[in-house]
Write an enzyme that holds these catalytic residues in place. Structure first.
Site, PDB file in Angstrom:
ATOM      1  N   PRO A 114      36.541  39.489  62.492  1.00 41.67           N
ATOM      2  CA  PRO A 114      37.359  38.309  62.835  1.00 41.67           C
ATOM      3  C   PRO A 114      36.689  37.047  62.265  1.00 41.67           C
ATOM      4  O   PRO A 114      35.483  36.873  62.448  1.00 41.67           O
ATOM      5  CB  PRO A 114      37.345  38.295  64.364  1.00 41.67           C
ATOM      6  CG  PRO A 114      36.943  39.671  64.782  1.00 41.67           C
ATOM      7  CD  PRO A 114      36.092  40.238  63.675  1.00 41.67           C
ATOM      8  N   GLY A 116      35.562  33.107  61.545  1.00 34.46           N
ATOM      9  CA  GLY A 116      35.302  31.920  62.360  1.00 34.46           C
ATOM     10  C   GLY A 116      35.060  32.251  63.811  1.00 34.46           C
ATOM     11  O   GLY A 116      35.506  31.530  64.699  1.00 34.46           O
ATOM     12  N   GLY A 120      29.632  36.271  61.707  1.00 24.52           N
ATOM     13  CA  GLY A 120      28.992  36.260  60.382  1.00 24.52           C
ATOM     14  C   GLY A 120      29.930  36.478  59.210  1.00 24.52           C
ATOM     15  O   GLY A 120      29.481  36.915  58.144  1.00 24.52           O
ATOM     16  N   SER A 121      31.230  36.150  59.382  1.00 19.10           N
ATOM     17  CA  SER A 121      32.143  36.439  58.269  1.00 19.10           C
ATOM     18  C   SER A 121      31.781  35.670  57.000  1.00 19.10           C
ATOM     19  O   SER A 121      31.837  36.225  55.898  1.00 19.10           O
ATOM     20  CB  SER A 121      33.590  36.151  58.674  1.00 19.10           C
ATOM     21  OG  SER A 121      33.718  34.828  59.121  1.00 19.10           O
ATOM     22  N   ASP A 165      21.845  34.423  60.089  1.00 18.06           N
ATOM     23  CA  ASP A 165      23.059  35.176  59.746  1.00 18.06           C
ATOM     24  C   ASP A 165      22.888  35.956  58.446  1.00 18.06           C
ATOM     25  O   ASP A 165      23.012  37.180  58.415  1.00 18.06           O
ATOM     26  CB  ASP A 165      24.254  34.230  59.561  1.00 18.06           C
ATOM     27  CG  ASP A 165      24.839  33.747  60.869  1.00 18.06           C
ATOM     28  OD1 ASP A 165      24.155  33.860  61.897  1.00 18.06           O
ATOM     29  OD2 ASP A 165      25.973  33.248  60.855  1.00 18.06           O
TER      30      ASP A 165
HETATM   31  O1  PMV Z   1      27.570  30.827  62.478  1.00 21.56           O
HETATM   32  P1  PMV Z   1      27.388  31.458  63.837  1.00 21.56           P
HETATM   33  O2  PMV Z   1      28.466  31.153  64.793  1.00 21.56           O
HETATM   34  O3  PMV Z   1      27.037  32.905  63.717  1.00 21.56           O
HETATM   35  O4  PMV Z   1      26.078  30.751  64.477  1.00 21.56           O
HETATM   36  C1  PMV Z   1      24.813  30.903  63.903  1.00 21.56           C
HETATM   37  C2  PMV Z   1      23.743  30.710  64.887  1.00 21.56           C
HETATM   38  C3  PMV Z   1      23.278  29.286  65.172  1.00 21.56           C
HETATM   39  O5  PMV Z   1      22.003  29.439  65.767  1.00 21.56           O
HETATM   40  C4  PMV Z   1      24.203  28.589  66.158  1.00 21.56           C
HETATM   41  C5  PMV Z   1      23.167  28.420  63.924  1.00 21.56           C
HETATM   42  C6  PMV Z   1      22.044  28.820  62.984  1.00 21.56           C
HETATM   43  O6  PMV Z   1      22.011  28.262  61.871  1.00 21.56           O
HETATM   44  O7  PMV Z   1      21.187  29.638  63.338  1.00 21.56           O
END
Ligand code: PMV
Length: 334
Positions: A114, A116, A120-121, A165
């Site tokens: 999914p 957003g 990690g898309s 990510d």
């Molecule tokens: O992009 P997301 O929703 O997987 O968030 C990443 C994790 C955060 O710690 C919020 C941001 C980061 O750069 O590590």
């Protein structure tokens, strides 16, 4: 697309412990999942190439993107490009990282993460694109190099990401990740080996607020009470360290408790929402050992740890969209 084609694949990811605190140098425990993004890379259509329309071209199926994305003429971003600007800029970055030859390529992107939602898309698409390009040109690309290149693309999507990510996605498996130095991009990763099969239910708690926005809003809030926020980040870091031990020892009940405590901290940081809190609470009432948001928060995905039959938790978390299962696996050794 014509001629020979090459496939680049990358999985999505979950963060079990440590989102947000990881931006401030604390460890985070993250894992790849068995959903991902696949990029079929081939030469652009000869007619398109002959008419010299700008490339590379990216088209997608089933991941909610506009159907065609291609960069703009240099210096004139909005008039001749196609698709969302952030993606066009990411394609330009790919050209600068992998060479002008990339302009002749067509990328067909498909996936089942999914978008957003904190799974990690965008990092998976970045890693799959750099892998697709290297496979197409029959060049080796280590997981570390895939992570390094994808990080440059991630900066376009997310500003100044911690790197958790794309690192988790490029290496795969379960990792304890820490950013040691934001300037030099020095990171430390420790592969983890869960002792037991570890099953999590992933539910969707509405649209995600956007990682860059969530990170910068938190940074602003933290400026008013810096010491307090530093304590919270450290508390989350200790949870990630402790969680790594518990995962390798197979103590699922204690792991679930840590998820609940981590969620309490995330709520205190202001990145939870009523929908996330209610999904966590419903999951716990349905038998989950613990539940928390995953990723930047403000919506997006929620994780619940289960032991035994996951059906009641799956049902309790299928509010906005069907919930699904992920399992933690040991890393794939290169
Ligand atoms: O992009 P997301 O929703 O997987 O968030 C990443 C994790 C955060 O710690 C919020 C941001 C980061 O750069 O590590």
């Amino acid at each position: 697309m014509t001629g020979h084609a090459a496939i680049g694949y990358a999985p999505g990811k979950i963060i079990l412990f440590g989102e947000h605190a990881v931006v401030y140098g604390q460890p985070a425990l993250a894992a790849s999942i068995d959903r991902g993004v696949r990029v079929v890379t081939a030469k652009r259509d000869p007619q398109d190439l002959a008419s010299n329309r700008l490339g590379p071209v990216l088209t997608s199926a089933g991941i909610g993107l506009l159907s065609t994305v291609r960069p703009a003429a240099s210096g004139n971003p909005s008039s001749t490009g196609e698709g969302p600007e952030v993606l066009r800029l990411a394609l330009e970055k790919l050209v600068s990282l992998c060479g002008e030859r990339v302009r002749d390529l067509h990328f067909s992107v498909e996936g089942n993460i999914p978008i957003g939602s904190g799974l990690g898309s965008s990092a998976a698409m970045s890693v799959a694109l750099v892998r697709g390009v290297h496979r197409y040109f029959e060049e080796e690309l280590s997981d570390s190099d895939a992570a390094r290149l994808a990080y440059e693309m991630e900066r376009i999507f997310h500003g100044n990401p911690s790197g958790v990510d794309h690192t988790t996605i490029a290496h795969g498996g379960v990792l304890l990740f820490r950013r040691l130095d934001a300037e030099t991009l020095t990171t430390h990763i420790e592969p983890l080996y869960p002792k037991r099969r570890t099953t999590l239910v992933v539910g969707m708690a509405g649209p995600h607020a956007g990682t860059a926005r969530a990170v910068s809003a938190l940074r602003e809030r933290a400026k008013r009470h810096p010491d307090l926020y530093t304590h919270i980040y450290r508390g989350i870091g200790s949870i990630a360290q402790e969680g790594a031990k518990l995962l390798e020892q197979g103590h699922l009940a204690a792991l679930g408790e840590l998820m609940d405590v981590n969620q309490g901290f995330l709520n205190a940081l202001g990145v939870s929402t009523p929908a996330i809190e209610s999904m966590c609470s419903n999951a716990r009432s349905a038998g989950a050992l613990g539940a928390k948001l995953t990723g930047a928060g403000g919506g997006g995905a929620v994780l619940a740890l289960v032991d035994g039959d996951p059906a009641p938790v799956l049902q309790a978390m299928s509010v906005h969209a069907p919930a699904f299962l992920v399992e933690l696996h040991p890393p794939v050794m290169a």
